[in-house]
Scaffold this active site. Structure first.
Site, mmCIF file in Angstrom:
data_model
loop_
_atom_site.group_PDB
_atom_site.id
_atom_site.type_symbol
_atom_site.label_atom_id
_atom_site.label_comp_id
_atom_site.label_asym_id
_atom_site.label_seq_id
_atom_site.Cartn_x
_atom_site.Cartn_y
_atom_site.Cartn_z
ATOM 1 N N ASP A 1 8.364 41.838 50.914
ATOM 2 C CA ASP A 1 9.463 42.468 50.175
ATOM 3 C C ASP A 1 10.714 41.618 50.405
ATOM 4 O O ASP A 1 10.735 40.735 51.274
ATOM 5 C CB ASP A 1 9.688 43.902 50.704
ATOM 6 C CG ASP A 1 10.872 44.597 50.037
ATOM 7 O OD1 ASP A 1 11.013 44.496 48.808
ATOM 8 O OD2 ASP A 1 11.669 45.250 50.745
ATOM 9 N N SER A 2 11.768 41.920 49.644
ATOM 10 C CA SER A 2 13.052 41.259 49.879
ATOM 11 C C SER A 2 13.583 41.579 51.274
ATOM 12 O O SER A 2 14.476 40.885 51.759
ATOM 13 C CB SER A 2 14.074 41.734 48.851
ATOM 14 O OG SER A 2 14.319 43.120 49.026
ATOM 15 N N CYS B 1 7.561 45.099 46.385
ATOM 16 C CA CYS B 1 8.933 44.996 45.897
ATOM 17 C C CYS B 1 8.891 45.062 44.371
ATOM 18 O O CYS B 1 8.261 44.206 43.735
ATOM 19 C CB CYS B 1 9.526 43.665 46.349
ATOM 20 S SG CYS B 1 11.209 43.375 45.748
ATOM 21 N N GLU C 1 18.836 48.239 54.600
ATOM 22 C CA GLU C 1 18.719 47.023 55.430
ATOM 23 C C GLU C 1 19.520 47.179 56.733
ATOM 24 O O GLU C 1 19.156 46.610 57.756
ATOM 25 C CB GLU C 1 19.229 45.788 54.669
ATOM 26 C CG GLU C 1 18.307 45.301 53.560
ATOM 27 C CD GLU C 1 16.981 44.746 54.062
ATOM 28 O OE1 GLU C 1 16.990 43.901 54.974
ATOM 29 O OE2 GLU C 1 15.934 45.175 53.544
ATOM 30 N N CYS D 1 12.271 51.451 43.654
ATOM 31 C CA CYS D 1 12.594 50.377 44.596
ATOM 32 C C CYS D 1 12.014 50.805 45.936
ATOM 33 O O CYS D 1 12.192 51.964 46.351
ATOM 34 C CB CYS D 1 14.109 50.212 44.698
ATOM 35 S SG CYS D 1 14.638 49.152 46.071
ATOM 36 N N HIS E 1 12.778 50.276 48.885
ATOM 37 C CA HIS E 1 13.714 50.690 49.938
ATOM 38 C C HIS E 1 14.005 52.194 49.863
ATOM 39 O O HIS E 1 14.331 52.809 50.877
ATOM 40 C CB HIS E 1 15.049 49.943 49.811
ATOM 41 C CG HIS E 1 15.027 48.531 50.326
ATOM 42 N ND1 HIS E 1 14.365 47.515 49.679
ATOM 43 C CD2 HIS E 1 15.605 47.967 51.429
ATOM 44 C CE1 HIS E 1 14.537 46.377 50.355
ATOM 45 N NE2 HIS E 1 15.289 46.632 51.410
HETATM 46 N N1 DGL Z 1 12.541 46.707 47.704
HETATM 47 C C1 DGL Z 1 13.016 45.986 46.553
HETATM 48 C C2 DGL Z 1 12.470 46.636 45.296
HETATM 49 O O1 DGL Z 1 11.485 47.362 45.375
HETATM 50 C C3 DGL Z 1 14.494 45.880 46.685
HETATM 51 C C4 DGL Z 1 15.105 44.867 45.836
HETATM 52 C C5 DGL Z 1 16.359 44.251 46.370
HETATM 53 O O2 DGL Z 1 16.279 43.551 47.374
HETATM 54 O O3 DGL Z 1 17.385 44.389 45.719
HETATM 55 O O4 DGL Z 1 12.960 46.433 44.209
#
Ligand code: DGL
Length: 274
Positions: A19-20, A82, A160, A192, A194
């Protein structure tokens, strides 16, 4: 390398997840529940988060580099945990890497099937909402139900930072939910990875009558199906292990990953992660 079980890609090999940042841990925990015997590798690209406001080219480049790393660690399959990376890079990843690649999709389909008011809200990054994958979903289900979209800048950063319930996080969620609730959305899609960590606060603010849909468990079941059909399910009887890497400073990122994973984990630095 082969898409099915082979001496080069045996079922004992681990599953790679990325993921990011820390959001994909909401998917990793469902994978752990669904597949307790599998070894899992997780990359948090926290040094480049958020992806939501980055260009598709940049996200594709990062995604390719991370998958190359996971394959160098013998991943037998990849989970793109992600939504934003899925929208920007999944086609490039599938064209390039011949292992099973399982990716996210905002859960518009189950939301459209279960809404009573006929209005659903999709919370996601602007990158996901402007992707062609999401345009297709909108086209497919937008005739049946009203689909309200809400980009949520700032929420990824709060997760985060491990701030799941502070004043700033609450104020952002209130701001994003007010227009959706005013238009009678009774079902909210967490688009998302997160956001599931914010689900308790989202539920509190939205109220008990609003349903919240997180696709992570469905993704874990899809992963099981894909591994089974490629003869890649591990046959081992021991408990699976997890290993974690980050492209941010590990000493900064470790406490948040440990908080969200609910275990004191060792976090390694992702090689070549600039
Ligand atoms: N967890 C990412 C998603 O599902 C987050 C994206 C981000 O880093 O902006 O889109």
């Amino acid at each position: 390398m082969n898409a099915t079980s082979s001496p080069a890609n045996p079922p004992e090999n681990p599953i790679g997840v990325f993921d990011s940042g820390v959001g994909g841990l909401s998917v990793l925990r469902e994978i752990r529940r669904e597949l307790p015997g599998e070894d899992l590798l997780y990359v948090a690209d926290s040094g480049h988060a958020p992806y939501g406001d980055k260009s598709s080219d940049m996200i594709e480049t990062r995604s390719i580099a991370i998958v190359e790393f996971l394959l160098s660690r013998h991943a037998k399959a990849i989970v793109v945990a992600c939504n934003t990376a899925t929208g920007a890079a999944v086609e490039a990843l599938r064209a390039r890497f011949p292992v099973p690649i399982i990716a996210m999709e905002p859960a518009v389909k189950p939301a459209a099937a279960s809404t009573k008011s006929g209005v659903i809200g999709v919370l996601a990054t602007s990158g996901t909402l402007s992707s062609s994958n999401f345009a297709k979903l909108h086209e497919r289900f937008g005739a049946e139900v009203d689909i309200l979209v809400q980009a949520c800048p700032g929420l990824v950063e709060q997760v985060e930072a491990g701030d799941l319930s502070g004043d700033k996080t609450r104020a952002l969620i209130e701001k994003y939910l007010v227009p959706l609730l005013a238009q009678q959305a009774d079902t909210l899609v967490l688009g998302c990875t997160h956001y599931p960590f914010l689900a308790p606060l989202i539920q509190e603010i939205a109220g008990p009558a609003v349903a919240i849909i997180d696709p992570a468990a469905a993704i874990a079941r899809e992963l099981r199906r894909r591994l089974a059909s490629a003869n890649l399910l591990s046959a081992g009887s021991r408990a699976g292990t997890e290993r974690f890497w980050t492209s941010a400073a590990p000493d900064k990122a470790q406490p948040v990953i440990a908080q969200l994973w609910k275990e004191d984990i060792e976090l390694l630095s992702l090689p070549n992660s600039d």
